[in-house]
Design an enzyme around this catalytic site. Structure first.
Site, PDB file in Angstrom:
ATOM      1  N   GLU A 244       0.894  -1.224   0.081  1.00 33.95           N
ATOM      2  CA  GLU A 244      -0.033   0.046  -0.028  1.00 33.95           C
ATOM      3  C   GLU A 244       0.937   1.205  -0.062  1.00 33.95           C
ATOM      4  O   GLU A 244       1.640   1.464   0.956  1.00 33.95           O
ATOM      5  CB  GLU A 244      -0.979  -0.003   1.114  1.00 33.95           C
ATOM      6  CG  GLU A 244      -1.999   1.083   1.280  1.00 33.95           C
ATOM      7  CD  GLU A 244      -2.467   1.251   2.736  1.00 33.95           C
ATOM      8  OE1 GLU A 244      -3.530   2.266   2.782  1.00 33.95           O
ATOM      9  OE2 GLU A 244      -2.339   0.462   3.362  1.00 33.95           O
ATOM     10  N   CYS A 278      -2.407   8.986   4.385  1.00 31.94           N
ATOM     11  CA  CYS A 278      -2.263   8.554   3.122  1.00 31.94           C
ATOM     12  C   CYS A 278      -3.359   9.107   2.101  1.00 31.94           C
ATOM     13  O   CYS A 278      -3.105   9.235   0.881  1.00 31.94           O
ATOM     14  CB  CYS A 278      -1.842   7.107   2.905  1.00 31.94           C
ATOM     15  SG  CYS A 278      -3.223   6.009   3.504  1.00 31.94           S
TER      16      CYS A 278
END
Length: 315
Positions: A244, A278
């Site tokens: 990720e 994020c």
């Protein structure tokens, strides 16, 4: 401190000082994990794997529910530590990080019972075929510093729900709540070695974990640059990866948008978790006819009097 084989251990690496980012105050010191500690933690996970793999899905689900109960009992302690080690607000830790992690334990307790197979194509009348899901072995996971407890939950819970054992490397700056999670797992009945947590830097502990011959899968959340390095290291030994990486999230305002709601959403989306996210809204793409109204609303200061909204003043 680090946690493997069901107990705490001192690291063998260099000393590291923990700091509360919100205040600059030193909150503790410990010794980082190095490659020798990674070897110990992985050996613990490998030894625990055969017996843990043999548990039924129902037995793993009960362990997960027990872990959720342990975490609930320590919710206030977890929230305070999460706030201190990251500098995030105590409100966010209490209302999002901790309850979200507990809920994830309950979710994956249910998911542990849903490891169903899939029918595959059969082209011969005398046989049939299916896909059967089985655990892989020892998983090595690397988590970032912005959501330490949540990231530990997202890395650990799906791995163990599926029957794997795990070694989690936390950021060296934020190990505390992940260690409590591992301790709570032992209290909930997880066998020693199923869930292990170490803290160290990426070049020494992280690379040692990814390249370890007994780690069959690596999971990483963080920068694209480091993710590429992990993919390179894992490819050299043919192990699986789950990555990720990065994040550059646009906030889009269409021509039919409620500008008041859009402005509030843009500010919240960019500043949640002190902007250390994020999925943070890093830029706005706004319909031309709303550009001025949107930017004016986003940049308009709030007017406060003694901590309360000033009467008659815009928000």
């Amino acid at each position: 401190m680090h946690y493997w084989n069901g107990s705490y251990h001192e690291g063998s690496g260099r000393p590291f000082t923990l700091v509360n980012p919100a205040t600059g105050e030193t909150t503790g010191e410990y010794t980082l994990a190095n490659a020798a500690d990674v070897n110990e933690a992985v050996a613990s996970a490998k030894a625990a794997y055969p017996a843990f793999k043999a548990l039924t899905p129902g037995e793993r689900a009960e362990l997960m529910l027990g872990l959720a109960t342990q975490l609930e009992a320590r919710a206030d302690e977890l929230a305070e530590l999460e706030s201190m080690q990251t500098g995030k607000s105590i409100r966010l830790a209490k209302e999002f990080d901790v309850p979200g992690s507990i809920d994830n334990a309950k979710f994956f307790a249910g998911a542990a019972r849903q490891l169903t197979g899939l029918a595959a194509g059969t082209y011969w009348e005398k046989s049939t075929s299916m896909t059967r899901r089985e655990p892989l072995g020892v998983v090595g996971s690397i988590a970032p510093w912005n959501y330490p407890l949540q990231m530990a939950a997202w890395k650990i819970f799906p791995a163990v729900a599926a029957g794997n054992t795990i070694v989690l490397k936390t950021s060296e700056m934020t190990p505390g709540t992940s260690l409590i999670l591992a301790e709570a797992a032992t209290a909930a009945g997880f066998a020693p070695g199923v869930i292990n947590v170490i803290a160290g830097d990426g070049l020494e502990a992280g690379e040692a974990l990814v390249t370890h011959p007994d780690v069959v899968m690596s999971s990483f959340t963080g920068s694209t640059k480091v993710g590429r390095r992990i993919m390179e290291l894992a490819a050299a030994k043919g192990s699986r990866v789950h990555l990720e990486l990065g994040g550059k999230a646009p906030f889009v305002v269409f021509d039919d948008a409620d500008i008041e709601a859009a402005a509030r959403g843009a500010v919240a989306g960019s500043l949640i978790n002190s902007g250390q996210d994020c999925t943070a809204a890093t830029r706005a793409i706004v319909a031309r006819e709303h550009f001025t109204a949107f930017t004016d609303r986003v940049h308009r200061p709030r007017h406060r009097t003694h901590g309360r909204r000033a009467r008659g003043q815009p928000d």
